[in-house]
Structure formats: structure tokens, C-alpha cells
Design a protein around this motif. Sequence first.
Motif, PDB file in Angstrom:
ATOM      1  N   UNK A  34       0.867  -1.182   0.000  1.00 32.22           N
ATOM      2  CA  UNK A  34       0.000   0.000   0.000  1.00 32.22           C
ATOM      3  C   UNK A  34       0.904   1.233   0.000  1.00 32.22           C
ATOM      4  N   UNK A  35       0.745   2.099  -1.002  1.00 33.60           N
ATOM      5  CA  UNK A  35       1.587   3.288  -1.114  1.00 33.60           C
ATOM      6  C   UNK A  35       0.802   4.572  -0.872  1.00 33.60           C
ATOM      7  N   UNK A  36       1.495   5.603  -0.379  1.00 30.76           N
ATOM      8  CA  UNK A  36       0.892   6.912  -0.127  1.00 30.76           C
ATOM      9  C   UNK A  36       1.672   7.986  -0.883  1.00 30.76           C
ATOM     10  N   UNK A  52       5.930  -1.565   8.099  1.00 33.96           N
ATOM     11  CA  UNK A  52       6.368  -0.425   7.302  1.00 33.96           C
ATOM     12  C   UNK A  52       7.535  -0.807   6.405  1.00 33.96           C
ATOM     13  N   UNK A  53       7.571  -0.217   5.225  1.00 31.35           N
ATOM     14  CA  UNK A  53       8.710  -0.409   4.330  1.00 31.35           C
ATOM     15  C   UNK A  53       9.992   0.098   4.986  1.00 31.35           C
ATOM     16  N   UNK A  95       2.695   3.074  12.618  1.00 27.08           N
ATOM     17  CA  UNK A  95       3.527   2.705  11.469  1.00 27.08           C
ATOM     18  C   UNK A  95       3.762   3.962  10.645  1.00 27.08           C
ATOM     19  N   UNK A  96       5.002   4.171  10.236  1.00 32.02           N
ATOM     20  CA  UNK A  96       5.365   5.384   9.521  1.00 32.02           C
ATOM     21  C   UNK A  96       6.093   5.044   8.226  1.00 32.02           C
ATOM     22  N   UNK A  97       5.773   5.754   7.146  1.00 31.39           N
ATOM     23  CA  UNK A  97       6.463   5.535   5.876  1.00 31.39           C
ATOM     24  C   UNK A  97       5.586   5.880   4.688  1.00 31.39           C
ATOM     25  N   UNK A  98       6.167   5.840   3.495  1.00 35.59           N
ATOM     26  CA  UNK A  98       5.404   6.089   2.267  1.00 35.59           C
ATOM     27  C   UNK A  98       4.780   4.807   1.728  1.00 35.59           C
TER      28      UNK A  98
END
Length: 321
Positions: free
Chosen positions: A71-73, A153-154, A127-130
Motif C-alpha cells: 500500500x503506497x501513499x 512499514x517499508x 507505522x510510519x512511511x510512504x
Amino acid sequence: MIKKRKKAIAMSFNWIFAILAGGTILFLAIFAAGKFIRTSEQTIYTETAASLISLFDPLETGLASGKAYEIGFKKKSKIFFECNENLNPPFGKQTIAFSEQTFGETYAEKGQEVSIKNKYIFTENVIEGKKVYVFSKPFFLSFKVSDLSMVISQDNFYCFYNSPENIKESLEGLNLKNIIFMNQTTKCNGINVCFEERKNCDIKVHQDQNYVTNKKYGKRVYYVDDLIYGAIFSSPDIYECNVKRIKVKFDELAKIYLDKIKVIERKECESNIGQMLTSVIGMIHSSRDLIGLYNQMNEIDSINNFAKSGCSLYYNVNFGR
């Protein structure tokens, strides 16, 4: 001279009043605009959280069981998870909230929490990340209870040291880019997950006693079967909460099977599982109780497997693998 002074004073007062009034109006306009922007952000973030829940639906239905996806943001984001086994009885619930970076490394205020009632998501509290990775595993206690969803998270890079072959094969099959498998001597700058004695372990899996310790939290959680993945990738409070929620679902399914025993007994099927199954309902108070439950269900599974044709209470090829 007096008239001129009065005019000057009047003009000065008018200017001061105009400046104050204009400043007040400008302040109110900026305040209103800021509030509108924050409200709009809150709405968008709440809608995003709700959309994320819908992405877990294929996992819950089993359509994506044993698979992983990304899943990307658009911006670096934070996803907030909480779990409470006492809310929304009898199954409890989790909540999810969302926020993203606005200026520099500053995060906007998170949106409203959205309830997750019928899923079991094992993850960190924040969870933190793009990008985040999601994968699922089916969970059985003789019969299938639920699908377990793991979210990582990636940005979290996991190094698995000396993991058993079945764990390695299972995770390698998911093609997760942030999980690698190491030998005992190789160094890694990520989160070290150790299955044998080794220095500098962030997460240690004690396979002989079925528990996982996490140096970050200083707590021990117990696991059976594929709950090992939840124990590794989850914060202890979310893990323990979901174990209790899963056990409630197990209890409700067990009651259905108890009713089924009454049905198959009418077909001249004798079953001595009923009393054993009744004894495990309401058994778990923490993950420590999982091992005793698992062993008892293994006994029930053995009896069920030897039932004569047409008299099995359930059919399962996954339990005790």
C-alpha cells in the motif's frame, strides 16, 4: 489651534480603529481558513483510514490468505492502531487513524479513529512511511478460526537470523522487500530477529518454549502456529488484545460445533469430543494460555480424525502441521 488638534486626534483615532478592526478581521479570516483547512484534512484522513480497512477485506474472506501486497501513499504517512478486547462485545475491536506530513517533517493532526470489528491486524501501534506491506496467514485451532493480517512499514528492515526452514520458505514466498535471511556471522543494520543465541537481538524467538521477546518493549508474548508472525511484527499490547479477540471467536465457533455434535448423534455417530470441547471454552486470559489450549485441541483433533466415515465433527488438514 485647538480645532486642528481635535481633528488630528480624531484622525489618529480613526486610523487606530481602522488598523485594529482590520487586524481583527484578518485574524478571524486566517483563523477561519486554518480551521477549514484542518477540518478538510481531518475529513480526508478519516476517509483514508476507512479506505485502508476495505483493503483488508480480501484477507478476511480468505481471497488473499497467504499472500502479500503493498500500500503506497503520496506523502510520508503515519497509521495509528489501537485494540480493545472489551469494546463492541463480544468480539472487541481495533481502531485505525491516519495522518501525513504537511511541512517539512511535521505531521498534521490525525483524523478520527475508524473501527475495525471483524479483522485481526497485528502491527505496531504506529507505522510510519510512504509504503506499508500487508500479508496474511490463516489460523487454525483444529478448525479454522480466522485470518491473521500483519502490517509492517517499508522503513522497518528485518534481518532474520537462523530461522527455521518453514519460516524462511513462508516469508520468502511473499517477496517482501524488507525481510532478508542471514547466517549467524553476517551483520545487519536493521531489526535483528534471532531464532538462536546471538548478541544484539532486537527480537528473539524462543522456539523451545513458544514465546517471543522484544527488546524495545521488554515483554514476552506466547504463540502457537502462525501466530508467530503476529508475535514478531506486533507490539505486545496489540498482540495480546488480538489473541483474546481470536479466542472469543474460537469460543463462538466451538459452540456451533457443540450443536453439530447433537445433529451427528442422530445419525448413530458417537462423539466423545463434546466434553473436551466444552472444557476449552473461555480458557484463555493471556497468550500464555495458548500452549495449553493448542495441546488440548491436538488431542481433540486426533479423536476427530479417527471417527468413522461421516461422523467427523470437522475436516481439517492444516492443524498441527
